[in-house]
Design a protein around this motif. Structure first.
Motif, PDB file in Angstrom:
ATOM      1  N   LEU A 164       2.807 -61.457 -20.999  1.00 44.65           N
ATOM      2  CA  LEU A 164       1.371 -61.174 -20.972  1.00 44.65           C
ATOM      3  C   LEU A 164       1.034 -59.928 -21.790  1.00 44.65           C
ATOM      4  CD1 LEU A 164       0.439 -61.925 -17.246  1.00 44.65           C
ATOM      5  CD2 LEU A 164       0.251 -63.407 -19.241  1.00 44.65           C
ATOM      6  N   ALA A 165       1.883 -58.897 -21.711  1.00 45.46           N
ATOM      7  CA  ALA A 165       1.620 -57.679 -22.479  1.00 45.46           C
ATOM      8  C   ALA A 165       1.680 -57.957 -23.982  1.00 45.46           C
ATOM      9  CB  ALA A 165       2.632 -56.594 -22.097  1.00 45.46           C
ATOM     10  N   ALA A 166       2.650 -58.775 -24.408  1.00 45.71           N
ATOM     11  CA  ALA A 166       2.731 -59.123 -25.831  1.00 45.71           C
ATOM     12  C   ALA A 166       1.497 -59.899 -26.274  1.00 45.71           C
ATOM     13  CB  ALA A 166       3.998 -59.943 -26.086  1.00 45.71           C
ATOM     14  N   ASP A 167       1.025 -60.810 -25.429  1.00 44.67           N
ATOM     15  CA  ASP A 167      -0.160 -61.596 -25.769  1.00 44.67           C
ATOM     16  C   ASP A 167      -1.407 -60.709 -25.811  1.00 44.67           C
ATOM     17  OD1 ASP A 167      -1.083 -64.155 -26.502  1.00 44.67           O
ATOM     18  OD2 ASP A 167      -1.915 -64.477 -24.497  1.00 44.67           O
ATOM     19  N   VAL A 168      -1.522 -59.799 -24.854  1.00 48.94           N
ATOM     20  CA  VAL A 168      -2.657 -58.873 -24.834  1.00 48.94           C
ATOM     21  C   VAL A 168      -2.633 -57.981 -26.072  1.00 48.94           C
ATOM     22  CG1 VAL A 168      -3.585 -56.833 -23.662  1.00 48.94           C
ATOM     23  CG2 VAL A 168      -2.995 -58.866 -22.342  1.00 48.94           C
ATOM     24  N   ALA A 169      -1.475 -57.453 -26.419  1.00 45.36           N
ATOM     25  CA  ALA A 169      -1.362 -56.595 -27.596  1.00 45.36           C
ATOM     26  C   ALA A 169      -1.700 -57.361 -28.868  1.00 45.36           C
ATOM     27  CB  ALA A 169       0.052 -56.012 -27.683  1.00 45.36           C
ATOM     28  N   LEU A 170      -1.233 -58.611 -28.955  1.00 45.95           N
ATOM     29  CA  LEU A 170      -1.506 -59.428 -30.144  1.00 45.95           C
ATOM     30  C   LEU A 170      -2.992 -59.655 -30.327  1.00 45.95           C
ATOM     31  CD1 LEU A 170      -0.349 -61.270 -32.423  1.00 45.95           C
ATOM     32  CD2 LEU A 170      -0.304 -63.119 -30.737  1.00 45.95           C
ATOM     33  N   ARG A 171      -3.658 -60.068 -29.264  1.00 44.35           N
ATOM     34  CA  ARG A 171      -5.093 -60.358 -29.379  1.00 44.35           C
ATOM     35  C   ARG A 171      -5.911 -59.076 -29.459  1.00 44.35           C
ATOM     36  NH1 ARG A 171      -6.598 -64.965 -25.088  1.00 44.35           N
ATOM     37  NH2 ARG A 171      -5.493 -63.611 -23.621  1.00 44.35           N
ATOM     38  N   GLY A 172      -5.426 -57.997 -28.839  1.00 48.15           N
ATOM     39  CA  GLY A 172      -6.134 -56.738 -28.934  1.00 48.15           C
ATOM     40  C   GLY A 172      -6.099 -56.163 -30.339  1.00 48.15           C
ATOM     41  N   ALA A 173      -4.974 -56.345 -31.031  1.00 50.54           N
ATOM     42  CA  ALA A 173      -4.823 -55.786 -32.378  1.00 50.54           C
ATOM     43  C   ALA A 173      -5.475 -56.655 -33.442  1.00 50.54           C
ATOM     44  CB  ALA A 173      -3.345 -55.589 -32.694  1.00 50.54           C
ATOM     45  N   LEU A 174      -5.409 -57.982 -33.279  1.00 55.05           N
ATOM     46  CA  LEU A 174      -5.845 -58.884 -34.346  1.00 55.05           C
ATOM     47  C   LEU A 174      -7.046 -59.746 -33.981  1.00 55.05           C
ATOM     48  CD1 LEU A 174      -2.317 -60.081 -35.562  1.00 55.05           C
ATOM     49  CD2 LEU A 174      -3.737 -58.264 -36.529  1.00 55.05           C
ATOM     50  N   GLY A 175      -7.542 -59.633 -32.760  1.00 54.65           N
ATOM     51  CA  GLY A 175      -8.712 -60.407 -32.372  1.00 54.65           C
ATOM     52  C   GLY A 175      -8.347 -61.651 -31.578  1.00 54.65           C
ATOM     53  N   GLY A 176      -9.355 -62.221 -30.929  1.00 56.48           N
ATOM     54  CA  GLY A 176      -9.120 -63.372 -30.058  1.00 56.48           C
ATOM     55  C   GLY A 176      -8.583 -64.579 -30.783  1.00 56.48           C
ATOM     56  N   GLN A 177      -9.033 -64.800 -32.028  1.00 52.91           N
ATOM     57  CA  GLN A 177      -8.568 -65.957 -32.775  1.00 52.91           C
ATOM     58  C   GLN A 177      -7.081 -65.878 -33.069  1.00 52.91           C
ATOM     59  OE1 GLN A 177     -10.360 -68.682 -33.387  1.00 52.91           O
ATOM     60  NE2 GLN A 177      -8.554 -69.644 -34.318  1.00 52.91           N
ATOM     61  N   ALA A 178      -6.547 -64.657 -33.149  1.00 59.42           N
ATOM     62  CA  ALA A 178      -5.113 -64.491 -33.404  1.00 59.42           C
ATOM     63  C   ALA A 178      -4.291 -65.106 -32.290  1.00 59.42           C
ATOM     64  CB  ALA A 178      -4.774 -63.013 -33.558  1.00 59.42           C
ATOM     65  N   GLY A 179      -4.823 -65.109 -31.080  1.00 58.11           N
ATOM     66  CA  GLY A 179      -4.097 -65.720 -29.974  1.00 58.11           C
ATOM     67  C   GLY A 179      -3.940 -67.218 -30.129  1.00 58.11           C
ATOM     68  N   VAL A 180      -4.844 -67.836 -30.917  1.00 60.12           N
ATOM     69  CA  VAL A 180      -4.749 -69.265 -31.194  1.00 60.12           C
ATOM     70  C   VAL A 180      -3.853 -69.522 -32.398  1.00 60.12           C
ATOM     71  CG1 VAL A 180      -6.067 -71.337 -31.766  1.00 60.12           C
ATOM     72  CG2 VAL A 180      -7.039 -69.628 -30.221  1.00 60.12           C
ATOM     73  N   ASP A 181      -4.005 -68.710 -33.429  1.00 62.52           N
ATOM     74  CA  ASP A 181      -3.302 -68.940 -34.686  1.00 62.52           C
ATOM     75  C   ASP A 181      -1.858 -68.462 -34.660  1.00 62.52           C
ATOM     76  OD1 ASP A 181      -5.679 -69.928 -35.657  1.00 62.52           O
ATOM     77  OD2 ASP A 181      -6.273 -68.036 -36.601  1.00 62.52           O
ATOM     78  N   ILE A 182      -1.603 -67.321 -34.036  1.00 67.34           N
ATOM     79  CA  ILE A 182      -0.286 -66.683 -34.105  1.00 67.34           C
ATOM     80  C   ILE A 182       0.450 -66.894 -32.788  1.00 67.34           C
ATOM     81  CG2 ILE A 182       0.950 -64.507 -34.454  1.00 67.34           C
ATOM     82  CD1 ILE A 182      -1.506 -63.554 -36.025  1.00 67.34           C
ATOM     83  N   PRO A 183       1.651 -67.458 -32.823  1.00 71.19           N
ATOM     84  CA  PRO A 183       2.404 -67.676 -31.591  1.00 71.19           C
ATOM     85  C   PRO A 183       2.743 -66.364 -30.895  1.00 71.19           C
ATOM     86  CG  PRO A 183       3.347 -68.912 -33.425  1.00 71.19           C
ATOM     87  CD  PRO A 183       2.339 -67.979 -34.008  1.00 71.19           C
ATOM     88  N   THR A 184       2.630 -66.366 -29.583  1.00 74.84           N
ATOM     89  CA  THR A 184       3.003 -65.181 -28.808  1.00 74.84           C
ATOM     90  C   THR A 184       4.476 -64.856 -28.984  1.00 74.84           C
ATOM     91  OG1 THR A 184       1.310 -65.792 -27.199  1.00 74.84           O
ATOM     92  CG2 THR A 184       2.950 -64.175 -26.493  1.00 74.84           C
TER      93      THR A 184
END
Length: 703
Positions: free
Chosen positions: A314-334
């Motif tokens: 969850l922390a990796a997913d939060v950091a990913l979307r926090g740094a690159l935006g919500g769409q990054a959570g769809v485009d970039i694998p956790t």
């Protein structure tokens, strides 16, 4: 597997249960871990591509929200959150159990190739055109993961086996399985579309159905792990002690492996293989156990690893979307983010690995008795003929079969337009395959000598993956870049990766085990960066990058062959001049020093030369594995262990292997093509398995 060394004498009882104060501290640690995970989960729910924010969620919580916010919560955010929690718990439990069974802090679903086996099984089903519900797909993934884990565990055992052997066995097996997966993705692109990103661990969920089916499987397997937790405590004392205390170590390992693979298979089925959580979560828990009494017992260690796994995902997913935006959570694998985090942990563990001193050379690499000059001449002559035959076959074979007369006419400029076009396209591919194979073989021979490890190959230096980062980035953002630009960028990426591996592995000297472990970690990190570049820029056009990463000569031009030609002409003579030093390096650390060899400088120069050879080969034909492993072994089997003999024979063998693999790949399913790297992986993987099995049963284990 590393063996626990115990002193002779009476069996010591297990550590007493923690005192009430210790129990209070243990409960406090669990409470803090759960609270942190809940806080991250709360933040996780507020992120997404829609405009639903914290206020909307709070209004929903008090029963005053609107229907649109409820649909977003139930249809997207809650399934993603529950998937992250489920996968994190599953991988945390699985990693902790595997580490305890192997008594190896580097064991995990990644290093035991469980994720790779499960991934291959799921992709194979998709390639066959079958669409399975979650539970049947999980059963398929379980079979694939179990087969891979069983093979790695079987191959990694040995009388003096250490963590590097497990990593080598697991990474090579995973490489072979990933090659087959990539082949299926390329050949069945329409059936497997979208599985590239999923194959790196994506939390995107359409609804709660998959989580609802697989979460009970995870809970049942986790409960099974807790049932055998006390036996795992006893197993940690050693097999002999466990036997005295009534624990059947063999049966426990079978049961534990089945449970761990079941957990990993469920995770892969739900989200794809999320990297390194199964390694990082147990490591964090074991570090806490040093300070918290009672946490070292598996009834506490396993749940803590599960909580840590959920937190990491969850922390990796939060950091990913926090740094690159919500769409990054769809485009970039956790899994990209968790892999980068896991690489840091792996490198940290490797740097803590102590140099075990001079290493005896294993039988597979020990110089054989000197062969006669006549035998060497015969082998070289046969090798040259083999290269010539591979060259002719490469020119003749393909989607259009030609005759030798056609080639002779082409050489004299007397062919028609059609045959001229075919041969003009074909000869750069044949030349690239031959030269790249020779370069990889020379690099592999050098790396094996310096590392004193016959199971090593240029990829463990991070060179191949580093070159891949540079080349894929250039292909993505500057698709019309020239040949020399491509070679320069790929070579720069390779040298940067090599510098990172060498610098991190240096700790008062260069320990070969540490070099292997850090090289594997840096390679994994580079592959995660490659995935990031691909899915961030053009997630629906992965075929081009996959083809290049699989080692293809498709579309090569004469100019692209020049860099590897220059590297061979300049560096091979330098390596040949250092043949005596390589002979000494392959023995131990002390002998070269006694004979006046400047050990560290020689190592650095030799490995830098291998890195340059590999980087130019990668820029010419993409990523091709196993050639640097297989070619030196075949050469040693033919002419002995002296590098004056091994180097030329290995170069010839490498050229033949890659050329034949390229010819086979573009002929068997013409007009479609199989990248040469996938063919060499399918050839090299069984040979690697045989090498590991041989070193397991003959003499000292390979370190």
């Amino acid at each position: 597997m590393s063996q626990l060394v115990t002193r002779p004498g009476p069996v010591r009882p297990l550590a007493p249960a923690p005192a009430p104060a210790g129990r209070t501290r243990l409960a406090a640690v669990f409470g803090a871990a759960v609270l942190l995970t809940l806080l991250v989960a709360a933040v996780h729910l507020t992120q997404g591509t829609s405009s639903v924010d914290v206020g909307d969620l709070l209004r929903l919580a008090v029963g005053d929200g609107d229907e649109a916010a409820a649909q977003v919560l139930v249809g997207s955010r809650l399934p993603r959150l529950l998937a992250g929690l489920t996968v994190g718990v599953a991988l945390g439990f699985a990693g902790a159990v595997l580490q305890s069974l192997a008594r190896n802090p580097l064991a995990s679903p990644d290093t035991l190739a469980v994720n790779a086996g499960a991934h291959l099984a799921v992709v194979a089903v998709a390639a066959a055109g079958l669409s399975l519900p979650a539970l049947p797909a999980g059963a398929v993934a379980f079979v694939g993961g179990l087969a891979a884990a069983g093979l790695v565990l079987l191959l990694s055992v040995g009388g003096a086996a250490g963590p590097a052997r497990l990593i080598l066995a697991g990474s090579a097996t995973a490489m072979a399985l990933s090659s087959l997966t990539t082949l299926l993705l390329l050949l069945f692109e329409e059936s497997t579309i979208g599985l590239f990103a999923w194959g790196n661990g994506s939390l995107v969920q359409g609804d709660l159905s998959a989580v609802g089916q697989l979460a009970p499987v995870v809970l049942l397997c986790a409960a099974g792990c807790l049932l055998v937790a006390h036996r795992l405590d006893i197993l940690a004392l050693g097999d002999d002690t466990a036997r005295v205390l009534g624990v059947d170590a063999g049966r426990l390992r079978i049961v534990g492996t089945l449970l761990a693979v079941g957990l990993a298979a469920a995770a892969v089925t739900l989200t794809g293989p999320i990297g390194f959580v199964g390694l990082g979560a147990p490591v964090v828990s074991r570090l806490l156990a040093r300070r918290v009494a009672g946490l070292h017992r598996h009834r506490a260690l396993l749940p803590m690893s599960g909580i840590a796994g959920a937190f990491l995902v969850l922390a990796a997913d939060v950091a990913l979307r926090g740094a690159l935006g919500g769409q990054a959570g769809v485009d970039i694998p956790t899994g990209v983010a968790t892999t980068l985090l896991g690489v840091v942990i792996l490198i940290w563990l490797a740097r803590r690995h102590r140099d075990s001193g001079p290493t005896r050379q294993p039988p597979a690499a020990r110089p054989a008795a000197a062969r006669s000059a006549i035998r060497l001449g015969v082998v070289v002559a046969v090798g040259v003929l083999g290269v010539a035959a591979a060259l002719v076959l490469g020119m003749l074979a393909g989607d259009t079969w030609l005759l030798t007369g056609d080639v002779l006419n082409w050489l004299h400029g007397r062919t028609g337009a059609a045959y001229t076009f075919v041969l003009d396209q074909r000869y750069p591919r044949v030349a690239a395959a031959l030269l790249a194979g020779a370069a990889l073989a020379v690099a592999g021979t050098t790396v094996q000598a310096v590392c004193r490890n016959p199971l090593a190959e240029p990829g463990i230096l991070g060179v191949t993956a580093g070159a891949g980062v540079g080349a894929v980035t250039l292909l993505t953002f500057v698709p019309l870049a020239g040949v020399w630009t491509m070679s320069t960028v790929a070579g720069g990426g390779a040298l940067l990766a090599f510098a990172a591996v060498y610098g991190l592995a240096w700790r008062g000297g260069l320990d070969s085990d540490r070099l292997v472990l850090i090289g594997v970690g840096v390679s994994a990190g580079c592959l995660a960066l490659i995935t990031f570049v691909i899915v961030r820029s053009d997630p629906w056009n992965t075929a081009k990058a996959l083809t290049w990463l699989s080692g293809s000569t498709y579309g090569r031009t004469p100019a692209q062959v020049v860099p590897v030609t220059v590297a061979l002409l300049l560096l091979t003579p330098l390596v040949a001049l250092a043949r005596r030093d390589l002979d000494l390096l392959a023995l131990d650390d002390d002998t070269p020093r006694v004979l006046g060899v400047r050990l560290e400088r020689t190592r650095l120069v030799a490995l830098a030369g291998a890195a340059l050879l590999t980087s130019t080969a990668v820029s010419a034909v993409g990523v091709i594995g196993f050639v640097g492993l297989v070619a030196p072994h075949i050469a040693r089997a033919l002419v002995g262990g002296r590098h004056a003999r091994v180097l030329p024979v290995a170069a010839l063998v490498g050229a033949i292997l890659v050329s034949l693999a390229d010819t086979l790949g573009r002929t068997v399913i013409a007009p479609a093509q199989i990248p040469a790297g996938l063919v060499t992986a399918m050839i090299g993987a069984p040979y690697f398995v045989w090498l590991l099995w041989r070193s397991r049963t003959v003499g000292p284990a390979v370190r």
